[in-house]
Design a protein around this motif. Structure first.
Motif, PDB file in Angstrom:
ATOM      1  N   GLN A   1       3.269   5.446 -14.015  1.00 28.38           N
ATOM      2  CA  GLN A   1       4.284   3.538 -13.041  1.00 28.38           C
ATOM      3  C   GLN A   1       5.282   3.063 -14.315  1.00 28.38           C
ATOM      4  O   GLN A   1       4.830   3.108 -14.943  1.00 28.38           O
ATOM      5  N   LYS A   2       5.725   3.321 -13.439  1.00 29.04           N
ATOM      6  CA  LYS A   2       7.189   2.015 -14.026  1.00 29.04           C
ATOM      7  C   LYS A   2       7.611   0.839 -13.220  1.00 29.04           C
ATOM      8  O   LYS A   2       7.737   0.614 -12.035  1.00 29.04           O
ATOM      9  N   GLU A   3       7.782  -0.225 -14.470  1.00 32.07           N
ATOM     10  CA  GLU A   3       7.960  -1.533 -13.203  1.00 32.07           C
ATOM     11  C   GLU A   3       9.218  -2.470 -14.311  1.00 32.07           C
ATOM     12  O   GLU A   3       8.835  -1.858 -15.378  1.00 32.07           O
ATOM     13  N   VAL A   4      10.320  -2.783 -13.583  1.00 22.87           N
ATOM     14  CA  VAL A   4      11.239  -2.886 -13.993  1.00 22.87           C
ATOM     15  C   VAL A   4      11.453  -4.518 -13.619  1.00 22.87           C
ATOM     16  O   VAL A   4      11.256  -5.443 -12.463  1.00 22.87           O
ATOM     17  N   LEU A   5      11.297  -5.468 -14.618  1.00 30.54           N
ATOM     18  CA  LEU A   5      11.731  -7.382 -14.027  1.00 30.54           C
ATOM     19  C   LEU A   5      12.685  -7.949 -14.270  1.00 30.54           C
ATOM     20  O   LEU A   5      12.600  -7.352 -15.646  1.00 30.54           O
ATOM     21  N   VAL A   6      13.052  -8.302 -13.457  1.00 27.35           N
ATOM     22  CA  VAL A   6      14.663  -9.214 -13.941  1.00 27.35           C
ATOM     23  C   VAL A   6      14.181 -10.395 -13.834  1.00 27.35           C
ATOM     24  O   VAL A   6      13.953 -11.569 -13.024  1.00 27.35           O
ATOM     25  N   LYS A   7      14.226 -11.146 -15.517  1.00 27.43           N
ATOM     26  CA  LYS A   7      13.962 -11.781 -15.749  1.00 27.43           C
ATOM     27  C   LYS A   7      15.455 -12.908 -16.148  1.00 27.43           C
ATOM     28  O   LYS A   7      16.165 -12.234 -16.770  1.00 27.43           O
ATOM     29  N   GLU A   8      15.094 -14.363 -16.697  1.00 23.37           N
ATOM     30  CA  GLU A   8      16.385 -14.782 -17.102  1.00 23.37           C
ATOM     31  C   GLU A   8      15.944 -14.492 -18.150  1.00 23.37           C
ATOM     32  O   GLU A   8      17.992 -14.681 -18.394  1.00 23.37           O
ATOM     33  N   ASN A   9      15.649 -14.157 -19.512  1.00 19.93           N
ATOM     34  CA  ASN A   9      15.678 -13.456 -20.476  1.00 19.93           C
ATOM     35  C   ASN A   9      16.258 -12.220 -20.566  1.00 19.93           C
ATOM     36  O   ASN A   9      16.422 -11.839 -21.782  1.00 19.93           O
ATOM     37  N   GLY A  10      16.307 -11.481 -19.698  1.00 17.69           N
ATOM     38  CA  GLY A  10      17.082  -9.944 -19.472  1.00 17.69           C
ATOM     39  C   GLY A  10      15.631  -9.061 -18.718  1.00 17.69           C
ATOM     40  O   GLY A  10      14.458  -9.420 -17.826  1.00 17.69           O
ATOM     41  N   ILE A  11      15.802  -7.840 -18.323  1.00 14.22           N
ATOM     42  CA  ILE A  11      14.960  -7.307 -18.036  1.00 14.22           C
ATOM     43  C   ILE A  11      13.524  -6.747 -18.819  1.00 14.22           C
ATOM     44  O   ILE A  11      13.723  -6.474 -20.590  1.00 14.22           O
ATOM     45  N   LEU A  12      12.437  -7.122 -17.942  1.00 17.54           N
ATOM     46  CA  LEU A  12      11.551  -6.796 -19.254  1.00 17.54           C
ATOM     47  C   LEU A  12      10.994  -5.155 -18.335  1.00 17.54           C
ATOM     48  O   LEU A  12      10.829  -4.862 -17.309  1.00 17.54           O
ATOM     49  N   TYR A  13      10.478  -4.330 -18.904  1.00 12.38           N
ATOM     50  CA  TYR A  13       9.782  -3.307 -18.297  1.00 12.38           C
ATOM     51  C   TYR A  13       8.051  -2.558 -18.723  1.00 12.38           C
ATOM     52  O   TYR A  13       8.130  -3.514 -19.880  1.00 12.38           O
ATOM     53  N   ARG A  14       7.724  -2.823 -17.832  1.00  9.17           N
ATOM     54  CA  ARG A  14       6.291  -2.088 -18.309  1.00  9.17           C
ATOM     55  C   ARG A  14       5.869  -0.938 -17.931  1.00  9.17           C
ATOM     56  O   ARG A  14       6.388  -0.749 -17.039  1.00  9.17           O
ATOM     57  N   LYS A  15       5.014   0.445 -18.385  1.00 11.61           N
ATOM     58  CA  LYS A  15       4.784   1.244 -18.106  1.00 11.61           C
ATOM     59  C   LYS A  15       3.558   1.989 -18.022  1.00 11.61           C
ATOM     60  O   LYS A  15       3.005   1.347 -19.248  1.00 11.61           O
ATOM     61  N   SER A  16       3.070   2.265 -17.195  1.00 14.96           N
ATOM     62  CA  SER A  16       1.544   2.687 -18.282  1.00 14.96           C
ATOM     63  C   SER A  16       1.074   4.073 -16.806  1.00 14.96           C
ATOM     64  O   SER A  16       2.149   4.485 -16.137  1.00 14.96           O
ATOM     65  N   CYS A  17      -0.302   4.032 -16.844  1.00 15.27           N
ATOM     66  CA  CYS A  17      -0.634   5.599 -15.967  1.00 15.27           C
ATOM     67  C   CYS A  17      -1.339   4.793 -14.763  1.00 15.27           C
ATOM     68  O   CYS A  17      -1.696   3.917 -15.856  1.00 15.27           O
ATOM     69  N   ALA A  18      -1.515   5.432 -14.211  1.00 11.25           N
ATOM     70  CA  ALA A  18      -1.869   4.692 -13.109  1.00 11.25           C
ATOM     71  C   ALA A  18      -2.732   5.795 -11.941  1.00 11.25           C
ATOM     72  O   ALA A  18      -2.602   6.481 -12.037  1.00 11.25           O
ATOM     73  N   SER A  19      -3.251   5.242 -11.268  1.00  9.42           N
ATOM     74  CA  SER A  19      -4.102   6.314 -10.505  1.00  9.42           C
ATOM     75  C   SER A  19      -3.358   6.198  -8.897  1.00  9.42           C
ATOM     76  O   SER A  19      -2.332   4.861  -8.806  1.00  9.42           O
ATOM     77  N   SER A  20      -3.195   8.014  -8.172  1.00  6.83           N
ATOM     78  CA  SER A  20      -2.160   7.653  -7.241  1.00  6.83           C
ATOM     79  C   SER A  20      -2.021   6.573  -6.360  1.00  6.83           C
ATOM     80  O   SER A  20      -0.865   5.729  -5.330  1.00  6.83           O
ATOM     81  N   GLY A  21      -3.778   5.653  -5.627  1.00  7.82           N
ATOM     82  CA  GLY A  21      -4.134   4.765  -4.646  1.00  7.82           C
ATOM     83  C   GLY A  21      -3.652   3.749  -5.238  1.00  7.82           C
ATOM     84  O   GLY A  21      -2.581   3.176  -4.430  1.00  7.82           O
ATOM     85  N   ALA A  22      -3.672   2.923  -6.230  1.00  6.47           N
ATOM     86  CA  ALA A  22      -3.342   1.637  -6.863  1.00  6.47           C
ATOM     87  C   ALA A  22      -2.024   1.703  -6.930  1.00  6.47           C
ATOM     88  O   ALA A  22      -0.895   0.841  -6.418  1.00  6.47           O
ATOM     89  N   CYS A  23      -1.144   2.848  -7.500  1.00  2.00           N
ATOM     90  CA  CYS A  23       0.226   2.993  -7.533  1.00  2.00           C
ATOM     91  C   CYS A  23       0.813   3.073  -6.541  1.00  2.00           C
ATOM     92  O   CYS A  23       2.004   2.023  -6.222  1.00  2.00           O
ATOM     93  N   LEU A  24       0.383   3.438  -5.421  1.00  2.00           N
ATOM     94  CA  LEU A  24       1.498   3.736  -4.391  1.00  2.00           C
ATOM     95  C   LEU A  24       0.781   2.465  -3.381  1.00  2.00           C
ATOM     96  O   LEU A  24       2.277   1.434  -3.342  1.00  2.00           O
ATOM     97  N   ILE A  25      -0.501   1.930  -3.904  1.00  4.03           N
ATOM     98  CA  ILE A  25      -0.020   0.455  -2.912  1.00  4.03           C
ATOM     99  C   ILE A  25       0.759  -0.563  -3.510  1.00  4.03           C
ATOM    100  O   ILE A  25       0.965  -2.271  -3.173  1.00  4.03           O
ATOM    101  N   ALA A  26       0.886  -0.501  -5.311  1.00  5.39           N
ATOM    102  CA  ALA A  26       1.444  -1.812  -5.929  1.00  5.39           C
ATOM    103  C   ALA A  26       2.960  -1.380  -5.411  1.00  5.39           C
ATOM    104  O   ALA A  26       2.827  -2.279  -5.594  1.00  5.39           O
ATOM    105  N   SER A  27       3.718   0.034  -5.298  1.00  3.52           N
ATOM    106  CA  SER A  27       4.913  -0.139  -5.357  1.00  3.52           C
ATOM    107  C   SER A  27       4.675  -0.790  -3.587  1.00  3.52           C
ATOM    108  O   SER A  27       6.608  -1.254  -3.500  1.00  3.52           O
ATOM    109  N   SER A  28       4.292  -0.291  -3.048  1.00  7.24           N
ATOM    110  CA  SER A  28       4.880  -0.229  -1.627  1.00  7.24           C
ATOM    111  C   SER A  28       4.370  -1.962  -1.134  1.00  7.24           C
ATOM    112  O   SER A  28       5.052  -2.344  -0.319  1.00  7.24           O
ATOM    113  N   GLY A  29       3.755  -3.301  -2.168  1.00  5.78           N
ATOM    114  CA  GLY A  29       3.720  -3.666  -1.726  1.00  5.78           C
ATOM    115  C   GLY A  29       4.788  -4.729  -2.512  1.00  5.78           C
ATOM    116  O   GLY A  29       5.100  -5.785  -2.427  1.00  5.78           O
TER     117      GLY A  29
END
Length: 140
Positions: A52-80
């Motif tokens: 899973q990869k999250e890219v957040l655009v904040k006032e202080n710049g772009i932040l990254y979160r990366k991790s392992c995930a189960s397919s169900g949790a990742c697909l629900i989060a990405s669609s949400g």
């Protein structure tokens, strides 16, 4: 005896986790892309089958979160979060993928081979298993 040998090989193949474990980059709210070897982790076998990869655009710049995930949790989060993936301030984009280290930097596109047979890393264990089963049936 041959059946015992084949059964032992199959059991060791699947119990080793080689066929079902994936590697991903893992980091929490980094200001750089964190796609270097020190951020590589082995995901939990049979539980976390995607990166899973999250890219957040904040006032202080772009932040990254990366991790392992189960397919169900990742697909629900990405669609949400699909509606919040605008690339503008306060944007959140979540993507899921299922090949090793796929949550790293974007790869440059290479032309697809026209007639060559290629096996990706997920097909290789299945191909090996089929080959092993064919060999064992010919020995009986």
């Amino acid at each position: 005896m041959r059946l015992f040998a084949v059964s032992t090989l199959l059991l060791s193949f699947f119990s080793s986790g080689l066929a079902l474990q994936i590697q991903c980059y893992q980091c929490e709210e980094m200001t750089h892309d964190c796609s270097t070897p020190e951020f590589i982790v082995n995901c939990t076998v049979n539980m976390q089958n995607m990166c899973q990869k999250e890219v957040l655009v904040k006032e202080n710049g772009i932040l990254y979160r990366k991790s392992c995930a189960s397919s169900g949790a990742c697909l629900i989060a990405s669609s949400g979060y699909q509606q919040f993936c605008t690339g503008k301030l306060n944007s959140v984009c979540i993507t899921c993928c299922n090949t090793p280290l796929c949550n790293g930097p974007r790869q440059k596109r290479r032309p697809q081979p026209s007639s060559a047979i290629t096996l990706n890393t997920l097909q290789l264990p299945v191909f090996s298993l089929h080959t092993l089963l064919l060999l064992s049936s010919s020995l009986c």
